[in-house]
Structure formats: structure tokens, C-alpha cells
Design a protein around this motif. Structure first.
Motif, PDB file in Angstrom:
ATOM      1  N   SER A 160       0.827  -1.214   0.000  1.00 54.72           N
ATOM      2  CA  SER A 160       0.000   0.000   0.000  1.00 54.72           C
ATOM      3  C   SER A 160       0.857   1.257   0.000  1.00 54.72           C
ATOM      4  O   SER A 160       0.520   2.256  -0.658  1.00 54.72           O
ATOM      5  N   LEU A 161       1.962   1.234   0.723  1.00 54.45           N
ATOM      6  CA  LEU A 161       2.855   2.396   0.745  1.00 54.45           C
ATOM      7  C   LEU A 161       3.437   2.665  -0.642  1.00 54.45           C
ATOM      8  O   LEU A 161       3.644   3.822  -1.029  1.00 54.45           O
ATOM      9  N   ARG A 162       3.698   1.592  -1.405  1.00 58.08           N
ATOM     10  CA  ARG A 162       4.203   1.771  -2.770  1.00 58.08           C
ATOM     11  C   ARG A 162       3.091   2.246  -3.707  1.00 58.08           C
ATOM     12  O   ARG A 162       3.315   3.107  -4.562  1.00 58.08           O
ATOM     13  N   SER A 163       1.895   1.678  -3.532  1.00 57.54           N
ATOM     14  CA  SER A 163       0.786   1.994  -4.436  1.00 57.54           C
ATOM     15  C   SER A 163       0.137   3.335  -4.126  1.00 57.54           C
ATOM     16  O   SER A 163      -0.386   4.001  -5.023  1.00 57.54           O
ATOM     17  N   HIS A 164       0.157   3.723  -2.859  1.00 57.01           N
ATOM     18  CA  HIS A 164      -0.518   4.963  -2.430  1.00 57.01           C
ATOM     19  C   HIS A 164       0.452   5.809  -1.611  1.00 57.01           C
ATOM     20  O   HIS A 164       0.330   5.900  -0.383  1.00 57.01           O
ATOM     21  N   PRO A 165       1.427   6.432  -2.262  1.00 57.13           N
ATOM     22  CA  PRO A 165       2.465   7.175  -1.527  1.00 57.13           C
ATOM     23  C   PRO A 165       1.918   8.337  -0.707  1.00 57.13           C
ATOM     24  O   PRO A 165       2.591   8.805   0.216  1.00 57.13           O
ATOM     25  N   GLY A 166       0.721   8.801  -0.988  1.00 58.51           N
ATOM     26  CA  GLY A 166       0.137   9.905  -0.224  1.00 58.51           C
ATOM     27  C   GLY A 166      -0.501   9.460   1.081  1.00 58.51           C
ATOM     28  O   GLY A 166      -0.899  10.298   1.904  1.00 58.51           O
ATOM     29  N   LEU A 167      -0.598   8.144   1.295  1.00 61.38           N
ATOM     30  CA  LEU A 167      -1.235   7.614   2.495  1.00 61.38           C
ATOM     31  C   LEU A 167      -0.165   7.334   3.554  1.00 61.38           C
ATOM     32  O   LEU A 167       0.760   6.556   3.325  1.00 61.38           O
ATOM     33  N   GLU A 168      -0.309   7.960   4.711  1.00 63.75           N
ATOM     34  CA  GLU A 168       0.621   7.725   5.824  1.00 63.75           C
ATOM     35  C   GLU A 168       0.128   6.522   6.628  1.00 63.75           C
ATOM     36  O   GLU A 168      -1.035   6.483   7.036  1.00 63.75           O
ATOM     37  N   ILE A 169       0.987   5.534   6.838  1.00 67.33           N
ATOM     38  CA  ILE A 169       0.590   4.322   7.571  1.00 67.33           C
ATOM     39  C   ILE A 169       1.546   4.118   8.742  1.00 67.33           C
ATOM     40  O   ILE A 169       2.763   4.107   8.566  1.00 67.33           O
ATOM     41  N   THR A 170       0.977   3.960   9.918  1.00 72.27           N
ATOM     42  CA  THR A 170       1.753   3.678  11.128  1.00 72.27           C
ATOM     43  C   THR A 170       1.391   2.289  11.618  1.00 72.27           C
ATOM     44  O   THR A 170       0.213   1.959  11.738  1.00 72.27           O
ATOM     45  N   VAL A 171       2.411   1.470  11.892  1.00 78.50           N
ATOM     46  CA  VAL A 171       2.201   0.112  12.378  1.00 78.50           C
ATOM     47  C   VAL A 171       2.778  -0.010  13.783  1.00 78.50           C
ATOM     48  O   VAL A 171       3.983   0.179  13.979  1.00 78.50           O
ATOM     49  N   LEU A 172       1.922  -0.302  14.752  1.00 72.37           N
ATOM     50  CA  LEU A 172       2.377  -0.527  16.117  1.00 72.37           C
ATOM     51  C   LEU A 172       2.659  -2.012  16.319  1.00 72.37           C
ATOM     52  O   LEU A 172       1.833  -2.860  15.975  1.00 72.37           O
ATOM     53  N   ARG A 173       3.830  -2.298  16.877  1.00 73.04           N
ATOM     54  CA  ARG A 173       4.230  -3.679  17.149  1.00 73.04           C
ATOM     55  C   ARG A 173       4.411  -3.857  18.667  1.00 73.04           C
ATOM     56  O   ARG A 173       5.501  -3.645  19.200  1.00 73.04           O
ATOM     57  N   PRO A 174       3.364  -4.230  19.372  1.00 75.65           N
ATOM     58  CA  PRO A 174       3.492  -4.402  20.820  1.00 75.65           C
ATOM     59  C   PRO A 174       4.210  -5.685  21.200  1.00 75.65           C
ATOM     60  O   PRO A 174       4.178  -6.674  20.474  1.00 75.65           O
ATOM     61  N   ALA A 175       4.855  -5.654  22.371  1.00 82.87           N
ATOM     62  CA  ALA A 175       5.387  -6.865  22.986  1.00 82.87           C
ATOM     63  C   ALA A 175       4.193  -7.711  23.440  1.00 82.87           C
ATOM     64  O   ALA A 175       3.058  -7.443  23.045  1.00 82.87           O
ATOM     65  N   ALA A 176       4.437  -8.735  24.244  1.00 81.46           N
ATOM     66  CA  ALA A 176       3.363  -9.638  24.670  1.00 81.46           C
ATOM     67  C   ALA A 176       2.279  -8.856  25.412  1.00 81.46           C
ATOM     68  O   ALA A 176       2.509  -8.348  26.510  1.00 81.46           O
TER      69      ALA A 176
END
Length: 357
Positions: A160-176
């Protein structure tokens, strides 16, 4: 006279999966925040947070773009990550939901999308750096478990970041993740009569209380952190600390025997999760929460406090390699001290007996 600059308009934020679980808890926090002009709740059923604007629909609906045309920030929390869910159905739902949300957000010109996966995507390995930096490579093994879902979702994000460069995406990676209502392979590990370990490696335990995940999500929704963001309590607990705090003794087994037996039991349908999930209870996957720390965020829960609550929430349940046992069966298993992977022999016999009937 120089005109005074106008204050930027506060954004409209939407939360999917808003009727229950993490989505409901975040929604309750956002409606009381002064940082958002309006809060929209999206779910298949209406929830109990009356201050939000409710839009009842399935996030997999291709018409989602029409319903979020007025949204600036979308936090996607609709998903099925239950340990006991059918793997095929769970993955189909999670991937379709994430794909639809990303595509619809781009079409509706949503400015920012926030998703949650897990620090599990880094993989758990005996030689992992402790802690892992946020930009460490994604090294988890693709499988039929929940970790495989997270890997596929992050793959969708990269596309999606490649296809829609205008879209800001944040991914949270929590521990357990721990807290009320949380049921995972990790929390079930501490319902076992023994803590499984493999020879030559001591686990390192890092937790992320749901309260801290919610505060991190709020920061991400505001745009205070972007990109890949690790979330967890500061530091970690050593295995000896975990034994002392829990009062649960360990059972040490060779790695080959542990994972080989677990994989056979999974193929028999005895255990709900693939053998690779056991890596996360015997090998380290501690993360360094650099982005949040630099944004001024501090976890409100220590690892010790989060672990104490995890233990309080067990409610006398007994689990062996991810499978919850009836009270009578659990008592026999614990009494015989044949626990963890080896302790599933009684379950295997029971399954085979049922298949012969």
C-alpha cells in the motif's frame, strides 16, 4: 497589519472494531480527547460509547470508502486473533479487512491509517539481540498461526505504501500484550503447571499492558509517531524472576524434542497453535521502544506489574501447550508431572480414542 494564522482544524478520527475489546477501550479514550474534532466508531454492531458517531457496517464491505470520506485518521482494530479460531477463516477475515481498509482509505483520501500487528514479526530466536531495535529485520517464520496473519498484514502495508504514496501508515508492534480480556499463546503459557524451557536458552520476558497500547495508539492517531513503532514496558524480566514471581517451576527439554513433538500434536489437532508459536515462550523477542520514547511517551506499567496482573487473571485455568483442559483432566496431568509438551500424551490418547469411536 499581518493577519493572524488560523489554528489548524482538528482531525476527525475513526476506529474500526469499536464495539468491543481494544477498539472499544481506545474509542472511550478518544471521545474524551481534545485533539479530535469528532470520533467515528465503525463496527458490525453498535457499541455502548454514546459520545461517538456510530456507523454500523462490516469493514470488509467494498463500499467502506463511501462511509469514511469525511475521515482524516483511521485506526484499524477490527480483527480475529483468537487462539482457538479456525486458522483459514481467521486469516481470510484479517487479510480481507486490512486490505479493504487500506484500499478504501486511499480512495477516500484518508490522511493517516494506524494498524496494530505484533513484535512477534521480528521472530523469536536464541541469538536475538536484547533488545531488538525497531528497524531490525522481520524474521518470523510464516505459518498458519496468528504470527502468519501479522506477517501478511505487514506485507499488505508495504504494498500500500508503494501503491498509495500519499497515504501515511503507522504500524504498532506491541510486545506480549496483557490485561483484562487478553487471551494469547503467551498468556496461556502462564496457565500451565510448568514453564517450558529449552536447553541452552533462557527466555527474556517483556510485556505490553493494554493501557499502554491504548496510549501509544492515541499518540499514533495524533501523528506524534509514524512508521514502525514498537510498544512495551521498559526493560525485561529474566526467567528466574518469572519463576519467582509466578511460583511456577520450569521443565527443561531439548529443543528438537520440544518442537518436533509440538508440531506432531498440532497436526493431530491437539494444540491450537503451530509449533513455531512455542519459539515465543522459550526464545527472546524483547524490543526497544525508541520512537515512543523520543515522542515523550512513558509506559504506565512495569513488566513486573503487568506480569502480576496476568497471573491474577488466570482464574485457575490450566493449559498444556496452548490447549485449555477440563478441571479433571488438568488435575491428572499436573499430578503426574507430565506437563508442557510431554504432558500432552494423555490428550493424544484421548483424541485417538475418540477417532476410533
Amino acid at each position: 497589519m499581518v493577519p493572524t494564522s488560523k489554528r489548524p482544524r482538528q482531525p476527525v478520527v475513526a476506529v474500526t472494531g469499536a464495539a468491543s475489546g481494544l477498539g472499544r477501550e481506545l474509542l472511550a479514550r478518544l471521545v474524551s480527547s481534545a485533539d479530535f474534532r469528532r470520533v467515528v466508531a465503525i463496527d458490525e454492531q453498535r457499541g455502548d460509547v454514546g459520545e461517538a458517531t456510530w456507523r454500523v457496517l462490516d469493514v470488509r464491505d467494498p463500499l467502506l470508502a463511501n462511509r469514511i470520506s469525511d475521515i482524516d485518521v483511521l485506526v484499524h482494530l477490527a480483527g480475529d486473533y483468537a487462539v482457538d479460531s479456525d486458522p483459514g477463516e481467521r486469516r481470510a477475515y484479517n487479510l480481507r479487512a486490512a486490505q479493504t481498509v487500506l484500499t478504501a482509505s486511499a480512495a477516500a483520501r484518508v490522511r493517516r491509517v494506524v494498524l496494530v500487528t505484533s513484535a512477534m514479526v521480528y521472530g523469536a530466536a536464541p541469538d536475538n539481540e536484547v533488545p531488538l531495535p525497531e528497524d531490525a529485520p522481520v524474521a518470523a517464520e510464516p505459518d498458519t498461526g496468528v504470527v502468519g496473519d501479522y506477517l501478511e498484514i505487514e506485507s499488505l502495508v508495504r504494498r500500500s505504501l508503494r501503491s498509495h504514496p500519499g497515504l501515511e501508515i503507522t504500524v504498532l508492534r506491541p510486545a506480549a500484550v496483557v490485561g483484562p480480556g487478553v487471551d494469547t499463546v503467551i498468556t496461556r503459557h502462564f496457565e500451565s503447571p510448568r514453564l517450558l524451557t529449552v536447553k541452552g536458552c533462557n527466555p527474556h520476558w517483556q510485556f505490553c499492558h493494554i493501557d499502554d497500547l491504548i496510549s501509544a495508539l492515541e499518540l499514533a492517531a495524533r501523528g506524534a509517531v509514524t512508521g514502525v513503532v514498537a510498544v512495551g514496558s521498559d526493560g525485561w524480566l529474566g526467567h528466574e524472576q518469572v519463576e519467582e514471581l509466578s511460583g511456577i517451576r520450569s521443565l527443561e527439554l531439548p529443543a528438537g524434542l520440544t518442537f518436533g513433538t509440538a508440531q506432531r500434536l498440532h497436526r493431530l489437532g491437539v494444540t491450537p497453535a503451530p509449533a513455531t508459536d512455542l519459539h515465543y515462550v522459550v526464545y527472546p523477542w524483547v524490543v526497544d521502544c525508541t520512537s515512543l520514547r523520543e515522542a515523550g511517551w512513558k509506559p504506565s506499567w512495569t513488566n513486573e506489574a503487568a506480569f502480576a496482573q496476568l497471573l491474577e487473571l488466570r482464574e485457575n485455568r490450566t493449559t498444556v501447550v496452548g490447549r485449555r483442559l477440563p478441571v479433571k483432566e488438568a488435575t491428572l496431568t499436573a499430578a503426574g508431572a507430565t506437563v508442557a509438551v510431554i504432558g500432552t500424551a494423555a490428550i493424544v490418547r484421548q483424541v485417538r480414542k475418540k477417532r476410533r469411536l
